[in-house]
Enzyme design. Structure first.
Site, PDB file in Angstrom:
ATOM      1  N   LYS A  80       2.438   7.394  -0.281  1.00 37.56           N
ATOM      2  CA  LYS A  80       2.440   7.772  -1.699  1.00 37.56           C
ATOM      3  C   LYS A  80       1.254   7.164  -2.451  1.00 37.56           C
ATOM      4  O   LYS A  80       0.548   7.853  -3.183  1.00 37.56           O
ATOM      5  CB  LYS A  80       3.773   7.334  -2.325  1.00 37.56           C
ATOM      6  CG  LYS A  80       3.921   7.651  -3.801  1.00 37.56           C
ATOM      7  CD  LYS A  80       5.357   7.658  -4.249  1.00 37.56           C
ATOM      8  CE  LYS A  80       6.187   6.563  -3.664  1.00 37.56           C
ATOM      9  NZ  LYS A  80       5.768   5.209  -4.065  1.00 37.56           N
ATOM     10  N   THR A  90      -1.504   6.016  -1.124  1.00 38.59           N
ATOM     11  CA  THR A  90      -2.711   6.617  -0.542  1.00 38.59           C
ATOM     12  C   THR A  90      -3.009   7.964  -1.196  1.00 38.59           C
ATOM     13  O   THR A  90      -4.162   8.275  -1.523  1.00 38.59           O
ATOM     14  CB  THR A  90      -2.505   6.815   0.983  1.00 38.59           C
ATOM     15  OG1 THR A  90      -2.050   5.591   1.534  1.00 38.59           O
ATOM     16  CG2 THR A  90      -3.779   7.233   1.660  1.00 38.59           C
ATOM     17  N   ARG A 112       0.706   0.126  -9.270  1.00 31.31           N
ATOM     18  CA  ARG A 112       1.321  -1.187  -9.451  1.00 31.31           C
ATOM     19  C   ARG A 112       0.595  -2.252  -8.617  1.00 31.31           C
ATOM     20  O   ARG A 112      -0.101  -1.938  -7.668  1.00 31.31           O
ATOM     21  CB  ARG A 112       2.796  -1.149  -9.025  1.00 31.31           C
ATOM     22  CG  ARG A 112       3.654  -0.283  -9.919  1.00 31.31           C
ATOM     23  CD  ARG A 112       5.059  -0.131  -9.375  1.00 31.31           C
ATOM     24  NE  ARG A 112       5.058   0.577  -8.099  1.00 31.31           N
ATOM     25  CZ  ARG A 112       6.070   0.590  -7.252  1.00 31.31           C
ATOM     26  NH1 ARG A 112       7.166  -0.087  -7.522  1.00 31.31           N
ATOM     27  NH2 ARG A 112       6.000   1.270  -6.122  1.00 31.31           N
ATOM     28  N   LYS A 125       7.115  -4.122   4.524  1.00 29.20           N
ATOM     29  CA  LYS A 125       6.551  -2.914   3.915  1.00 29.20           C
ATOM     30  C   LYS A 125       5.018  -2.922   3.878  1.00 29.20           C
ATOM     31  O   LYS A 125       4.380  -1.879   3.898  1.00 29.20           O
ATOM     32  CB  LYS A 125       7.122  -2.757   2.494  1.00 29.20           C
ATOM     33  CG  LYS A 125       6.733  -1.441   1.829  1.00 29.20           C
ATOM     34  CD  LYS A 125       7.455  -1.283   0.501  1.00 29.20           C
ATOM     35  CE  LYS A 125       6.977  -0.035  -0.227  1.00 29.20           C
ATOM     36  NZ  LYS A 125       5.633  -0.150  -0.760  1.00 29.20           N
ATOM     37  N   ALA A 171      11.132  -0.424  -7.341  1.00 31.74           N
ATOM     38  CA  ALA A 171      11.801   0.798  -7.791  1.00 31.74           C
ATOM     39  C   ALA A 171      13.261   0.858  -7.361  1.00 31.74           C
ATOM     40  O   ALA A 171      14.030   1.605  -7.936  1.00 31.74           O
ATOM     41  CB  ALA A 171      11.068   2.020  -7.258  1.00 31.74           C
ATOM     42  N   PHE A 188       9.052   4.397  -4.316  1.00 30.27           N
ATOM     43  CA  PHE A 188       9.997   4.992  -3.369  1.00 30.27           C
ATOM     44  C   PHE A 188      10.165   6.496  -3.599  1.00 30.27           C
ATOM     45  O   PHE A 188       9.243   7.168  -4.030  1.00 30.27           O
ATOM     46  CB  PHE A 188      11.337   4.250  -3.394  1.00 30.27           C
ATOM     47  CG  PHE A 188      11.229   2.834  -2.900  1.00 30.27           C
ATOM     48  CD1 PHE A 188      10.617   2.547  -1.680  1.00 30.27           C
ATOM     49  CD2 PHE A 188      11.717   1.770  -3.638  1.00 30.27           C
ATOM     50  CE1 PHE A 188      10.508   1.239  -1.211  1.00 30.27           C
ATOM     51  CE2 PHE A 188      11.602   0.455  -3.178  1.00 30.27           C
ATOM     52  CZ  PHE A 188      11.002   0.197  -1.966  1.00 30.27           C
ATOM     53  N   PHE A 239      -1.096  13.790   9.383  1.00 27.17           N
ATOM     54  CA  PHE A 239      -1.237  12.898  10.544  1.00 27.17           C
ATOM     55  C   PHE A 239      -1.826  13.724  11.693  1.00 27.17           C
ATOM     56  O   PHE A 239      -1.527  14.915  11.818  1.00 27.17           O
ATOM     57  CB  PHE A 239       0.122  12.319  10.973  1.00 27.17           C
ATOM     58  CG  PHE A 239       0.574  11.150  10.146  1.00 27.17           C
ATOM     59  CD1 PHE A 239       0.539   9.858  10.666  1.00 27.17           C
ATOM     60  CD2 PHE A 239       1.050  11.327   8.852  1.00 27.17           C
ATOM     61  CE1 PHE A 239       0.954   8.767   9.905  1.00 27.17           C
ATOM     62  CE2 PHE A 239       1.473  10.245   8.085  1.00 27.17           C
ATOM     63  CZ  PHE A 239       1.420   8.958   8.621  1.00 27.17           C
ATOM     64  N   TRP A 295      -6.607  10.560   3.819  1.00 26.42           N
ATOM     65  CA  TRP A 295      -6.601   9.313   4.595  1.00 26.42           C
ATOM     66  C   TRP A 295      -7.838   9.275   5.505  1.00 26.42           C
ATOM     67  O   TRP A 295      -8.508   8.255   5.612  1.00 26.42           O
ATOM     68  CB  TRP A 295      -5.310   9.220   5.426  1.00 26.42           C
ATOM     69  CG  TRP A 295      -5.129   7.888   6.085  1.00 26.42           C
ATOM     70  CD1 TRP A 295      -4.497   6.787   5.587  1.00 26.42           C
ATOM     71  CD2 TRP A 295      -5.619   7.503   7.386  1.00 26.42           C
ATOM     72  NE1 TRP A 295      -4.544   5.749   6.477  1.00 26.42           N
ATOM     73  CE2 TRP A 295      -5.234   6.156   7.596  1.00 26.42           C
ATOM     74  CE3 TRP A 295      -6.338   8.165   8.387  1.00 26.42           C
ATOM     75  CZ2 TRP A 295      -5.542   5.458   8.760  1.00 26.42           C
ATOM     76  CZ3 TRP A 295      -6.651   7.462   9.552  1.00 26.42           C
ATOM     77  CH2 TRP A 295      -6.256   6.128   9.733  1.00 26.42           C
TER      78      TRP A 295
END
Length: 559
Positions: free
Chosen positions: A74, A76, A97, A108, A276, A304, A384, A412
């Site tokens: 998210k 990224t 954030r 995480k 969150a 999240f 991916f 990415w």
């Protein structure tokens, strides 16, 4: 095949520009940047005040499906979209954030994006950064110290030591501190009582910093914190302990947003960081509203899945700050769809169209939910290399049947060049004026009804259940004038239900409310559901085991 570099290796090779150049791009003069080294700076309160009359740009929210161990990306995508918008000629700022040390050393990882869509300096951002979290921790614990000190010196306010609501905090996952007894050791150390620690990102001080509009508003909100109750159950406020002034002093610099840059030298505000799942999960109102005065587009994220982050972004942050988002991007991956469809993590590399289709039910639920707020949504398929054309097409077909569009994004691996299509689609939606944003429930709805509204409409459960004592507590807060506050649901991020193992799009479940906390300064009521913890623990093999300094003195192992 070329070796894929780690996020930290990519970040270390960044061609950063002096932070003054980044500020100049969005019209911030040097004298209003307070530098922390060469590549990060705080933006002065005077400058923020000076741009309040500017026209607002368009606000884009990036949210996601429920997180899985497969990874969604998210942050990224938020960073990539900001770069993509700048690439197609829009003036865009990213607002994200700050990272908490707890998940950094836990499971995480950090919060600076990944691959070629990152915010730098990555190491600083994921560690101490500009000291904001330390300031929040210190301000919170000053108040904790003042409470026990007041009781020690005679308890003039008549605090019932069984009803002290204010805990202590630290920015680390440490389950041993969840519940404890403090002030042991005899007369010199005060009166023993039950206490405990939460993680800093769950602190009401963090929420206040992220919702306050300026220093004056900050000090007022700090004074409004309810720290304890007397025997007659009347509240004792932080201002009664004369704590608000000193706490505001500690937070003076932390209130100023941090300016950094993406790998493509585009501006990013990184400020505040409430979780969150146990808090409201958005960056600061000051950062977002200031960015809107300086850019055509502001791309921000909520933590999240959309059931937590987006719901709180809309119902708490947008409601309180008067924000009107123009569009929402829901991030999903083929891998996560397969996981939601029942595939084990080790089998995610194998093509499985049926599992993708089955897992898409989770994505479909999030699309429907975002639309309930009147905000048009587009899906970003974070690519991916193991994804097959057929799997990607299955996702696109599913999303099309939901009345939305899914766009493949390769930011990415390719940076802004890989996300141009999404950037163009976001501009198309935002400039169409299709957004008719409104929160899910009105202010005047009773508190438990607000909880039930979220349970039924967002989680698709049958009802929320709570003991009589919890319902009585909510009713008492309504009688005391707090009934018009929004509710902040604290529950697992992994499922629409309170069972973290229940993936997909469950219906018919009940949501047990275990505890309620009034955050009178922040301006919401925290509803703690199921087994969610306000002080997480570390996993069996914490990420910290792989973090070290290499022979060149550089940090390794952050991600």
């Amino acid at each position: 095949m070329a070796e894929v570099k780690s996020d930290i290796e990519i970040a270390r090779g960044a061609k950063k520009k002096p932070i003054q150049e980044i500020g100049a791009k969005i019209g911030i003069p040097n004298e209003h940047l307070l530098p922390y080294g060469h590549d990060k700076a705080k933006v002065s309160a005077e400058f923020i005040k000076s741009v309040k009359g500017n026209k607002d740009g368009k606000l884009i929210l990036v949210t996601a499906i429920n997180p899985t161990p497969a990874g969604e990306g998210k942050t990224t995508t938020t960073v990539g979209l900001g770069d993509g918008l700048n690439r197609i000629g829009k003036k865009a700022i990213v607002c994200i954030r700050e990272a908490s040390l707890g998940p950094n050393f836990g499971v995480k990882g950090g919060a600076a994006g990944g691959g070629l869509a990152q915010v730098v300096p990555m190491e600083d951002m994921n560690l101490h950064f500009t000291g904001d979290f330390h300031a929040i921790t210190t301000a919170h614990n000053l108040l904790s110290a003042l409470i026990d000190n007041h009781i020690y010196w005679g308890n003039e306010l008549g605090i019932d030591t069984r009803r002290v609501a204010w805990r202590r905090v630290m920015d680390m996952n440490d389950r041993a501190l969840r519940e404890m007894i403090c002030s042991l050791g005899g007369v010199a150390n005060g009166y023993p009582r039950e206490a405990g620690f939460d993680i800093t990102v769950a602190s009401e001080v963090m929420a206040i910093l992220c919702l306050a509009t300026d220093l004056k508003d900050l000090e007022k909100r700090l004074g409004d914190i309810i720290v304890a109750y007397r025997r007659d159950k009347s509240p004792v406020y932080a201002r009664d302990l004369k704590a608000d002034g000193a706490m505001a002093v500690l937070l003076k610099d932390a209130m100023q947003p941090n300016l950094v840059q993406t790998l493509e030298n585009n501006p990013a505000f990184v400020h505040g960081g409430p979780f969150a799942n146990i808090a409201h999960g958005c960056n600061s109102v000051v950062a977002t509203t200031t960015a809107l005065k300086l850019a055509d587009y502001v791309v921000t994220e909520a933590g999240f899945g959309a059931d937590l982050g987006a719901e709180k972004f809309f119902d708490i942050k947008c409601r309180k700050a008067g924000l009107k988002p123009s569009a929402a991007v829901i991030v999903a991956t083929v891998r996560a769809m397969k996981m939601n469809g029942g595939v084990k993590k080790e089998d995610l590399g194998k093509e499985n169209i049926e599992a993708v289709k089955k897992g898409c039910l989770n994505l479909g639920r999030h699309i429907e939910n975002v639309k309930q707020f009147g905000v048009p949504a587009v899906v970003a398929i974070n690519h991916f290399t193991t994804d097959t054309e057929t799997e990607i097409q299955a996702m696109k077909d599913f999303v099309k049947a939901q009345g939305a569009e899914a766009i493949l994004c390769k930011h990415w691996a390719q940076g802004s060049a890989g996300i141009e299509d999404l950037a163009k689609k976001v501009v198309e939606i935002a400039e169409s004026g299709a957004s008719q944003f409104s929160p899910l429930y009105p202010d005047e709805m009773p508190l438990f009804e607000k909880v039930n509204t979220i349970v039924k409409r967002i989680y698709r459960g049958d009802e929320a259940i709570a003991d009589k004592s919890i319902r009585d507590q909510l009713h008492a807060w309504e009688q005391a004038g707090y009934g018009n506050l929004p509710v902040c649901m604290a529950k697992t991020q992994y499922s629409f239900s309170t069972d973290p193992n229940l993936r997909g799009a469950p219906t018919g479940h009940t949501v047990p409310v275990r505890e309620v906390r009034l955050s009178a300064g922040a301006g919401f009521v925290v509803i703690i559901c199921g087994e969610v913890m306000t002080m997480p623990g570390l996993p069996k093999a914490p990420s910290s085991e792989k973090i070290f300094l290499n022979e060149q003195g550089q940090i390794e192992g952050l991600f």
